[in-house]
Scaffold this motif. Structure first.
Motif, PDB file in Angstrom:
ATOM      1  N   LEU A  16       7.991   7.495  -5.612  1.00  0.00           N
ATOM      2  CA  LEU A  16       8.572   7.873  -4.317  1.00  0.00           C
ATOM      3  C   LEU A  16      10.103   7.885  -4.398  1.00  0.00           C
ATOM      4  O   LEU A  16      10.704   6.895  -4.835  1.00  0.00           O
ATOM      5  N   GLU A  17      10.681   8.974  -3.923  1.00  0.00           N
ATOM      6  CA  GLU A  17      12.138   9.108  -3.950  1.00  0.00           C
ATOM      7  C   GLU A  17      12.791   8.157  -2.933  1.00  0.00           C
ATOM      8  O   GLU A  17      12.310   8.063  -1.796  1.00  0.00           O
ATOM      9  N   GLY A  18      13.811   7.465  -3.360  1.00  0.00           N
ATOM     10  CA  GLY A  18      14.564   6.605  -2.434  1.00  0.00           C
ATOM     11  C   GLY A  18      13.855   5.305  -2.089  1.00  0.00           C
ATOM     12  O   GLY A  18      14.249   4.617  -1.150  1.00  0.00           O
ATOM     13  N   VAL A  19      12.794   4.972  -2.832  1.00  0.00           N
ATOM     14  CA  VAL A  19      12.034   3.750  -2.546  1.00  0.00           C
ATOM     15  C   VAL A  19      12.006   2.882  -3.808  1.00  0.00           C
ATOM     16  O   VAL A  19      11.745   3.388  -4.903  1.00  0.00           O
ATOM     17  N   ASP A  20      12.284   1.598  -3.647  1.00  0.00           N
ATOM     18  CA  ASP A  20      12.215   0.646  -4.753  1.00  0.00           C
ATOM     19  C   ASP A  20      10.743   0.229  -4.891  1.00  0.00           C
ATOM     20  O   ASP A  20      10.245  -0.554  -4.086  1.00  0.00           O
ATOM     21  N   GLU A  21      10.040   0.790  -5.871  1.00  0.00           N
ATOM     22  CA  GLU A  21       8.596   0.542  -5.987  1.00  0.00           C
ATOM     23  C   GLU A  21       8.311  -0.599  -6.965  1.00  0.00           C
ATOM     24  O   GLU A  21       8.814  -0.603  -8.080  1.00  0.00           O
ATOM     25  N   ARG A  22       7.462  -1.519  -6.522  1.00  0.00           N
ATOM     26  CA  ARG A  22       7.071  -2.646  -7.378  1.00  0.00           C
ATOM     27  C   ARG A  22       5.564  -2.618  -7.575  1.00  0.00           C
ATOM     28  O   ARG A  22       4.807  -2.515  -6.599  1.00  0.00           O
ATOM     29  N   GLY A  23       5.129  -2.719  -8.824  1.00  0.00           N
ATOM     30  CA  GLY A  23       3.700  -2.802  -9.118  1.00  0.00           C
ATOM     31  C   GLY A  23       3.261  -4.256  -9.026  1.00  0.00           C
ATOM     32  O   GLY A  23       3.846  -5.122  -9.678  1.00  0.00           O
ATOM     33  N   ALA A  24       2.265  -4.554  -8.194  1.00  0.00           N
ATOM     34  CA  ALA A  24       1.780  -5.934  -8.071  1.00  0.00           C
ATOM     35  C   ALA A  24       0.396  -5.922  -7.451  1.00  0.00           C
ATOM     36  O   ALA A  24       0.058  -5.021  -6.681  1.00  0.00           O
ATOM     37  N   ASP A  25      -0.405  -6.947  -7.828  1.00  0.00           N
ATOM     38  CA  ASP A  25      -1.716  -7.103  -7.195  1.00  0.00           C
ATOM     39  C   ASP A  25      -1.578  -8.160  -6.099  1.00  0.00           C
ATOM     40  O   ASP A  25      -1.365  -9.347  -6.389  1.00  0.00           O
ATOM     41  N   LEU A  26      -1.712  -7.717  -4.851  1.00  0.00           N
ATOM     42  CA  LEU A  26      -1.513  -8.628  -3.709  1.00  0.00           C
ATOM     43  C   LEU A  26      -2.659  -9.620  -3.567  1.00  0.00           C
ATOM     44  O   LEU A  26      -2.593 -10.525  -2.720  1.00  0.00           O
ATOM     45  N   ALA A  27      -3.699  -9.477  -4.386  1.00  0.00           N
ATOM     46  CA  ALA A  27      -4.762 -10.483  -4.384  1.00  0.00           C
ATOM     47  C   ALA A  27      -4.264 -11.784  -5.005  1.00  0.00           C
ATOM     48  O   ALA A  27      -4.875 -12.842  -4.831  1.00  0.00           O
ATOM     49  N   ASP A  28      -3.167 -11.720  -5.730  1.00  0.00           N
ATOM     50  CA  ASP A  28      -2.557 -12.904  -6.334  1.00  0.00           C
ATOM     51  C   ASP A  28      -1.653 -13.564  -5.277  1.00  0.00           C
ATOM     52  O   ASP A  28      -0.516 -13.149  -5.055  1.00  0.00           O
ATOM     53  N   ALA A  29      -2.171 -14.610  -4.617  1.00  0.00           N
ATOM     54  CA  ALA A  29      -1.453 -15.202  -3.479  1.00  0.00           C
ATOM     55  C   ALA A  29      -0.119 -15.817  -3.900  1.00  0.00           C
ATOM     56  O   ALA A  29       0.897 -15.621  -3.235  1.00  0.00           O
ATOM     57  N   GLY A  57       0.836  -1.217   0.000  1.00  0.00           N
ATOM     58  CA  GLY A  57       0.000   0.000   0.000  1.00  0.00           C
ATOM     59  C   GLY A  57       0.859   1.251   0.000  1.00  0.00           C
ATOM     60  O   GLY A  57       0.457   2.303   0.500  1.00  0.00           O
ATOM     61  N   SER A  58       2.053   1.141  -0.595  1.00  0.00           N
ATOM     62  CA  SER A  58       3.052   2.219  -0.534  1.00  0.00           C
ATOM     63  C   SER A  58       2.633   3.483  -1.267  1.00  0.00           C
ATOM     64  O   SER A  58       3.177   4.553  -1.005  1.00  0.00           O
ATOM     65  N   SER A  59       1.670   3.391  -2.193  1.00  0.00           N
ATOM     66  CA  SER A  59       1.247   4.591  -2.924  1.00  0.00           C
ATOM     67  C   SER A  59       0.115   5.328  -2.217  1.00  0.00           C
ATOM     68  O   SER A  59      -0.323   6.382  -2.679  1.00  0.00           O
ATOM     69  N   GLY A  60      -0.371   4.778  -1.107  1.00  0.00           N
ATOM     70  CA  GLY A  60      -1.531   5.365  -0.426  1.00  0.00           C
ATOM     71  C   GLY A  60      -1.179   6.534   0.477  1.00  0.00           C
ATOM     72  O   GLY A  60      -0.010   6.876   0.670  1.00  0.00           O
ATOM     73  N   ARG A  61      -2.222   7.112   1.069  1.00  0.00           N
ATOM     74  CA  ARG A  61      -2.084   8.274   1.967  1.00  0.00           C
ATOM     75  C   ARG A  61      -1.070   7.991   3.082  1.00  0.00           C
ATOM     76  O   ARG A  61      -0.173   8.789   3.332  1.00  0.00           O
ATOM     77  N   LEU A  62      -1.217   6.856   3.742  1.00  0.00           N
ATOM     78  CA  LEU A  62      -0.319   6.491   4.832  1.00  0.00           C
ATOM     79  C   LEU A  62       0.981   5.896   4.292  1.00  0.00           C
ATOM     80  O   LEU A  62       2.072   6.203   4.778  1.00  0.00           O
ATOM     81  N   GLY A  63       0.872   5.056   3.275  1.00  0.00           N
ATOM     82  CA  GLY A  63       2.040   4.353   2.738  1.00  0.00           C
ATOM     83  C   GLY A  63       3.123   5.294   2.240  1.00  0.00           C
ATOM     84  O   GLY A  63       4.317   5.058   2.472  1.00  0.00           O
ATOM     85  N   ARG A  64       2.740   6.385   1.592  1.00  0.00           N
ATOM     86  CA  ARG A  64       3.743   7.325   1.063  1.00  0.00           C
ATOM     87  C   ARG A  64       4.584   7.898   2.203  1.00  0.00           C
ATOM     88  O   ARG A  64       5.800   7.983   2.116  1.00  0.00           O
ATOM     89  N   SER A  65       3.922   8.287   3.299  1.00  0.00           N
ATOM     90  CA  SER A  65       4.668   8.858   4.439  1.00  0.00           C
ATOM     91  C   SER A  65       5.475   7.800   5.167  1.00  0.00           C
ATOM     92  O   SER A  65       6.579   8.073   5.648  1.00  0.00           O
ATOM     93  N   VAL A  66       4.914   6.586   5.291  1.00  0.00           N
ATOM     94  CA  VAL A  66       5.661   5.512   5.963  1.00  0.00           C
ATOM     95  C   VAL A  66       6.933   5.194   5.163  1.00  0.00           C
ATOM     96  O   VAL A  66       8.029   5.091   5.733  1.00  0.00           O
ATOM     97  N   CYS A  67       6.800   5.072   3.846  1.00  0.00           N
ATOM     98  CA  CYS A  67       7.987   4.792   3.013  1.00  0.00           C
ATOM     99  C   CYS A  67       9.015   5.917   3.153  1.00  0.00           C
ATOM    100  O   CYS A  67      10.210   5.650   3.352  1.00  0.00           O
ATOM    101  N   ALA A  68       8.560   7.156   3.060  1.00  0.00           N
ATOM    102  CA  ALA A  68       9.493   8.293   3.144  1.00  0.00           C
ATOM    103  C   ALA A  68      10.181   8.319   4.509  1.00  0.00           C
ATOM    104  O   ALA A  68      11.396   8.523   4.605  1.00  0.00           O
ATOM    105  N   GLY A  69       9.402   8.086   5.575  1.00  0.00           N
ATOM    106  CA  GLY A  69       9.966   8.125   6.929  1.00  0.00           C
ATOM    107  C   GLY A  69      10.983   7.016   7.146  1.00  0.00           C
ATOM    108  O   GLY A  69      12.056   7.245   7.710  1.00  0.00           O
ATOM    109  N   LEU A  70      10.650   5.803   6.697  1.00  0.00           N
ATOM    110  CA  LEU A  70      11.574   4.681   6.895  1.00  0.00           C
ATOM    111  C   LEU A  70      12.842   4.872   6.064  1.00  0.00           C
ATOM    112  O   LEU A  70      13.953   4.591   6.538  1.00  0.00           O
ATOM    113  N   ALA A  71      12.682   5.372   4.835  1.00  0.00           N
ATOM    114  CA  ALA A  71      13.869   5.612   3.992  1.00  0.00           C
ATOM    115  C   ALA A  71      14.746   6.685   4.627  1.00  0.00           C
ATOM    116  O   ALA A  71      15.973   6.549   4.675  1.00  0.00           O
ATOM    117  N   ALA A  72      14.111   7.734   5.181  1.00  0.00           N
ATOM    118  CA  ALA A  72      14.889   8.827   5.794  1.00  0.00           C
ATOM    119  C   ALA A  72      15.648   8.341   7.024  1.00  0.00           C
ATOM    120  O   ALA A  72      16.704   8.882   7.348  1.00  0.00           O
TER     121      ALA A  72
END
Ligand SMILES: NC(=O)c1ccc[n+]([C@@H]2O[C@H](COP(=O)([O-])OP(=O)(O)OC[C@H]3O[C@@H](n4cnc5c(N)ncnc54)[C@H](O)[C@@H]3O)[C@@H](O)[C@H]2O)c1
Length: 307
Positions: free
Chosen positions: A37-50, A7-22
């Protein structure tokens, strides 16, 4: 630490990723689409695919997983879809984490598990802490309660630390600056009309403070967090007047124990996170909204400050 955030692209996820990277973590974000997101290795995937999720986590071999992905707003989809989507995504991500040998897994729950969305709900006692009874009143809250129990199941059966947190109403930096919130109104409007914030019992948390909590959770000794849940909120209420003055008109479910709240005290207690993890929030609406509040609200704020 290599940390996967779903959920890294979401409202909370963007800040969590930025904070952890910082703070020096190697962050891999997984979402349906990247957010740039700067400094984050972003992967596109549907997590519904187990199977795909299991393969991805086995390949990434992270030390920690922070699971935020899901349907984040009550009634924003049919009730059955919210329940099935959120619970299935959580089980898929936690099972794939366990299979990949991840020893730190944190999942997002919600304060709504206590049940305040129902008009018939009555608080057992205020302030509300982690010992409060849980009485979900819609599919979103029920999905979060199932997620909490899923976390506890993995905590019992898997090596490492599995835990959850209940972030209050998340406010991102751009929302303080005037962008519409998940309900469509602005933060200044939510403060000006107590009926808007009363829906979530005047709770809120700055997304960067929630990120700070995640960082503190990852650093804590496993035995302090394994199988445990934490409310994560601001140190004050999202209201220009004390909740003790507002609850009878706007949040009667709180009941008379809300008279015990003093000054700016929030309804949801954050003592457990402070005591166990040494985490305290750094942002509050007065400072964050200073540039955006209307003249009327600013006057009320000044009065509250001197009260
Ligand atoms: N925003 C709040 O006020 C709040 C409060 C309490 C709890 N939470 C919880 O925190 C988490 C994050 O909330 P948010 O506000 O950032 O939500 P959000 O809707 O902004 O972000 C959720 C993200 O999950 C992603 N996602 C959904 N399904 C997916 C799938 N199948 N595969 C991959 N990615 C998928 C979405 O694309 C989105 O980017 C959620 O679990 C939410 O329930 C949020």
């Amino acid at each position: 630490m290599r940390v996967v955030v779903t959920g890294s692209s979401g409202r909370l996820g963007r800040s969590v990723c930025a904070g952890l990277a910082a703070s020096g973590h190697e962050v891999v974000g997984i979402d349906l689409a990247p957010a740039g997101l700067e400094g984050v290795d972003e992967r596109g995937a549907d997590l519904a695919d187990a199977r795909g999720t299991e393969r991805m986590l086995a390949g990434l071999r992270p030390e920690a997983v922070v699971h935020l992905a899901g349907i984040a707003v009550p009634f924003s989809a049919p009730e059955r879809d919210i329940l099935l989507t959120n619970t299935a995504l959580a089980h898929t991500v936690l099972a794939a984490s366990a299979a990949a040998g991840v020893t730190r897994v944190l999942a997002a729950s919600s304060p709504t598990v206590v049940g305040y969305s129902s008009p018939a709900w009555r608080a057992a006692s205020v302030p509300i802490d982690e010992r409060h009874p849980l009485e979900p009143a819609h599919a979103y809250a029920l999905s979060k309660l199932v997620i909490e129990e899923t976390v506890r199941m993995f905590s019992r059966t898997t090596a490492g630390a599995f835990g959850f947190f209940r972030p209050c109403y998340v406010v991102s930096p751009e929302e303080w600056a005037g962008a519409p919130t998940q309900q469509g109104h602005t933060m200044a409007e939510r403060l000006a009309d107590p009926a808007l914030a009363a829906v979530s019992l005047f709770n809120y948390v700055d997304a960067r403070d929630a990120a700070g909590f995640v960082d503190a959770w990852l650093a804590a000794p496993g035995e302090l967090v394994d199988g445990e849940g934490f409310f994560v909120g601001a140190a004050d209420a999202l209201a220009t007047r004390p909740v003790a003055e507002l609850w009878r008109e706007f949040a009667p479910g709180l009941g008379e124990s809300a008279d015990r709240l003093t000054g700016r005290e929030p309804v949801f207690a954050i003592r457990k996170a402070a005591h166990r993890l040494g985490w305290t929030p750094r942002h509050d609406w007065r400072t964050e909204l200073a540039a955006a509040v209307s003249p009327t609200t600013r006057g009320t704020t000044a009065e509250t400050r001197t009260a």
